[in-house]
Design a protein around this motif. Structure first.
Motif, short mmCIF file in Angstrom:
data_model
loop_
_atom_site.label_atom_id
_atom_site.label_comp_id
_atom_site.label_asym_id
_atom_site.label_seq_id
_atom_site.Cartn_x
_atom_site.Cartn_y
_atom_site.Cartn_z
N CYS A 1 -30.92 -9.01 139.23
CA CYS A 1 -31.93 -8.26 138.87
C CYS A 1 -32.24 -7.81 137.13
CB CYS A 1 -31.36 -6.94 140.08
SG CYS A 1 -30.11 -5.82 139.27
N LEU A 2 -33.01 -7.23 136.65
CA LEU A 2 -34.00 -6.33 135.42
C LEU A 2 -32.59 -6.01 134.74
CD1 LEU A 2 -37.42 -6.59 135.23
CD2 LEU A 2 -35.79 -8.49 135.34
N THR A 3 -32.01 -4.95 135.93
CA THR A 3 -31.16 -4.22 135.20
C THR A 3 -29.32 -4.48 134.58
OG1 THR A 3 -30.50 -3.09 136.90
CG2 THR A 3 -32.83 -1.22 136.20
N LEU A 4 -29.23 -5.36 135.87
CA LEU A 4 -28.31 -5.93 135.60
C LEU A 4 -28.78 -6.59 133.75
CD1 LEU A 4 -25.42 -6.96 135.29
CD2 LEU A 4 -25.78 -8.36 137.25
N ARG B 1 -30.51 4.17 130.13
CA ARG B 1 -31.79 4.75 131.16
C ARG B 1 -33.26 4.71 130.50
NH1 ARG B 1 -31.92 10.94 131.01
NH2 ARG B 1 -32.48 10.14 128.78
N ASP B 2 -32.98 4.85 128.68
CA ASP B 2 -34.21 5.40 128.72
C ASP B 2 -35.18 3.62 128.22
OD1 ASP B 2 -34.23 7.83 128.59
OD2 ASP B 2 -34.01 7.86 126.48
N ALA B 3 -33.90 2.33 128.15
CA ALA B 3 -34.69 1.47 128.26
C ALA B 3 -35.07 0.47 129.38
CB ALA B 3 -33.35 0.12 127.41
N ALA B 4 -34.52 0.57 130.47
CA ALA B 4 -34.24 0.31 131.76
C ALA B 4 -35.87 1.18 131.94
CB ALA B 4 -33.30 1.19 133.13
N GLY B 5 -35.74 2.45 132.02
CA GLY B 5 -37.05 2.89 132.04
C GLY B 5 -38.14 2.72 132.03
N ARG B 6 -38.24 1.94 130.40
CA ARG B 6 -39.73 1.27 129.04
C ARG B 6 -39.30 -0.17 129.92
NH1 ARG B 6 -36.83 3.76 125.88
NH2 ARG B 6 -35.94 2.20 124.25
N LEU B 7 -38.16 -0.60 130.73
CA LEU B 7 -38.68 -2.50 130.86
C LEU B 7 -39.00 -2.12 132.56
CD1 LEU B 7 -37.55 -5.39 131.21
CD2 LEU B 7 -35.18 -4.96 132.05
N ASN B 8 -39.14 -1.64 133.45
CA ASN B 8 -39.87 -0.90 134.32
C ASN B 8 -40.94 -1.14 134.07
OD1 ASN B 8 -37.10 -1.93 135.66
ND2 ASN B 8 -36.81 0.87 136.68
#
Length: 119
Positions: A35-38, A90-97
Motif C-alpha cells: 500500500c502507499l502508506t507503507l 500524517r500530513d505527507a500521507a494526506g498529500r500523497l492520497n
C-alpha cells in the motif's frame, strides 16, 4: 494476504522504487499496489526526499497501461499525533492520497468493509 492469491499472481516487492517497478511492467498488466502508506513510511524512515518520490510516483500512476488499483490508508481522521514524525507522516500521507485521488478514475473509501464512492 498472499496465501489467498492464486498462482496467477506475481508479487513484486518494491519497498522504495515503486515508480520504477511500475514502469517496468508490461502493458495491459493488472496491478494491485498495496500500500502507499507503507511505501511512504519506508521513504520517510530512510530520510529520502519523500516529496520528490511522491511526485515521481504520481507521474507514473497518471499513465497506467492497464487496470491499476492502489490501496492507501486514511490517517487524518483521528487526533493530531503528539510527536513531530507522526505529524509529518500524517500530513505527507494526506498529500500523497490527494495527489493519487486527483489522477484516479475512481476513489473508494472502505468503511467496515463497505465501499463509499468518493469519486
Amino acid at each position: 494476504g498472499w496465501s489467498r492469491r492464486g498462482e496467477g499472481w506475481t508479487t513484486i516487492d518494491a519497498p522504495l522504487d515503486l515508480a520504477g517497478a511500475l514502469e517496468a511492467l508490461p502493458d495491459d498488466q493488472p496491478v494491485l499496489v498495496d500500500c502507499l502508506t507503507l511505501w511512504l513510511t519506508n521513504h520517510m524512515l530512510a530520510e529520502h526526499d519523500f516529496d520528490l518520490e511522491c511526485r515521481r510516483l504520481a507521474d507514473v500512476l497518471s499513465r497506467p497501461r492497464g487496470p491499476w488499483f492502489v490501496v492507501s490508508n486514511e490517517v487524518g481522521q483521528g487526533i493530531v499525533p503528539d510527536n513531530a514524525l507522526a505529524r509529518r507522516f500524517r500530513d505527507a500521507a494526506g498529500r500523497l492520497n490527494q495527489q493519487v485521488a486527483t489522477i484516479a478514475d475512481t476513489v473508494l473509501l472502505m468503511v467496515a468493509g463497505l465501499p463509499l464512492k468518493v469519486k
